[in-house]
Design an enzyme around this catalytic site. Structure first.
Site, short mmCIF file in Angstrom:
data_model
loop_
_atom_site.label_atom_id
_atom_site.label_comp_id
_atom_site.label_asym_id
_atom_site.label_seq_id
_atom_site.Cartn_x
_atom_site.Cartn_y
_atom_site.Cartn_z
N LYS A 110 -10.92 -26.29 46.46
CA LYS A 110 -11.94 -27.18 47.03
C LYS A 110 -11.96 -28.56 46.38
O LYS A 110 -12.38 -29.53 46.99
CB LYS A 110 -13.32 -26.54 46.90
CG LYS A 110 -13.54 -25.34 47.82
CD LYS A 110 -14.93 -24.77 47.67
CE LYS A 110 -15.15 -23.62 48.63
NZ LYS A 110 -16.52 -23.06 48.54
N LYS A 194 -7.16 -22.73 60.63
CA LYS A 194 -8.38 -22.04 61.02
C LYS A 194 -9.26 -22.93 61.88
O LYS A 194 -9.31 -24.15 61.69
CB LYS A 194 -9.17 -21.61 59.77
CG LYS A 194 -8.59 -20.41 59.04
CD LYS A 194 -9.46 -20.00 57.86
CE LYS A 194 -10.79 -19.43 58.32
NZ LYS A 194 -11.58 -18.88 57.19
N LYS A 197 -15.35 -26.65 62.00
CA LYS A 197 -16.22 -27.72 62.50
C LYS A 197 -15.78 -29.08 61.97
O LYS A 197 -16.16 -30.11 62.50
CB LYS A 197 -17.67 -27.45 62.13
CG LYS A 197 -17.96 -27.60 60.64
CD LYS A 197 -19.43 -27.69 60.38
CE LYS A 197 -19.70 -28.03 58.92
NZ LYS A 197 -21.10 -28.32 58.65
#
Length: 331
Positions: A110, A194, A197
């Site tokens: 991340k 994947k 959004k």
């Protein structure tokens, strides 16, 4: 068996969220005692506007209930409404070891090269995750491949605490394999990524709020290849977009990939895509209608969350009190 799982309240829920997690939760309700929470404290690890966070909590609660989470059957609650979560997390941070957290691959994934600028919360959130689970003495936690490390961390923390203080307080949780298979839903524009959004193209995903016509349009324009569908699963290898659409159809209808291919083998996407669009509309139309009704009654959503939070607080209070006593502090 007691299952605990949380989901961050983010806007823009899509088909990947539904098939990958939420519908599995719905099925779990018939297999175990379930606690599902809106992980709004975890949402703070990245920048989010306060008004947006408040709105997202209600939106996520509405989506879960519309999808089939029954507040009477399961305990549905807001994480931040239970002070015991961060309280226990601090105690467990003093149990966890820096070396354990350094091995967490998600922090590295991340943050990338901007690790020094990441929040401390993003580094330590696996310990809060452990507290989320251990507080309720959960026996099982449903996780995907990318979260297995965090279950192992929760187990390590539970065992070390019990050993250090010579108590039998925390239950080392096991991964939960019930609730059926969670579908891995990929982008409609790139079968190797994947569904997300954050993708700049809205055509890459099916949003839970999309109209029937929009769903049909997105499926019609979804990326495919010119080859017909094969007879067997092995024939989908090397064809990520075809594999993704067949997988979505199976997840929506409850069929295996082999069953889907048995029906559509030899046919092109001109025949398959309308069938997939119809299946998606049949699934999402009633969900969207229920979601709209729930959105229009925020007081009812707040009531469900307040009742769930009260039940969760009662369930977790004895564990926190025992943890304080074990470490020698008053409670």
């Amino acid at each position: 068996m007691r299952v605990v799982s949380g989901i961050q309240p983010t806007g823009g829920l899509h088909l990947g969220n539904l098939l990958g997690a939420i519908l599995r939760w719905v099925r779990m309700q018939d297999e175990a005692e379930c606690l599902f929470f809106l992980a709004d404290l975890h949402a703070l690890t990245i920048d989010v506007a306060p008004a947006e966070l408040r709105s997202n909590v209600r939106e996520m609660a509405a989506a879960l209930i519309a999808s089939g989470i029954d507040p009477k059957k399961s305990i549905l609650f807001q994480q931040s409404a239970i002070p015991a979560h961060p309280e226990l997390a601090w105690i467990l941070q003093c149990t966890a070891r820096v070396g354990w957290l350094n091995r967490m691959t998600q922090f590295k994934d991340k943050t990338g090269k901007s690790r020094e600028g990441a929040s401390v919360g993003l580094y330590t959130y696996p310990v809060l995750q452990a507290a989320d689970v251990l507080l309720y003495r959960a026996t099982h936690v449903p996780v995907g491949e990318d979260q297995k490390q965090h279950i192992e961390l929760a187990r390590d923390i539970a065992i070390k605490f019990n050993t250090d203080y010579e108590v039998d307080l925390f239950v080392p949780p096991e991964p939960f394999v019930g609730g059926g298979t969670a579908a891995r839903v990929m982008s409609l524009r790139d079968g190797t990524s994947k569904m997300s959004k954050s993708d700049p193209s809205d055509m890459s995903r099916i949003n839970l709020t999309d109209s029937d016509d929009t769903i049909s349009q997105k499926i019609r324009k979804a990326k495919t290849d010119p080859e017909p569908l094969p007879e067997h699963h092995a024939g989908l290898e090397g064809r990520p977009e075809a594999k993704n659409l067949v997988g979505i159809y199976g997840a929506v209808t409850g069929e295996t990939v082999e069953q889907v291919l048995a029906r559509f083998a030899g046919q092109g996407f001109g025949a398959f895509k309308p069938a997939l669009a119809d299946a998606l509309v049949a699934l999402l139309h009633p969900l969207r209608s229920s979601l709209e009704e729930l959105r229009n009654d925020p007081a009812e959503l707040d009531r469900h969350l307040a009742e769930g939070s009260e039940r969760a607080a009662e369930l977790g209070a004895p564990t926190l009190a025992e943890a304080y006593r074990a470490i020698g502090l008053p409670r």
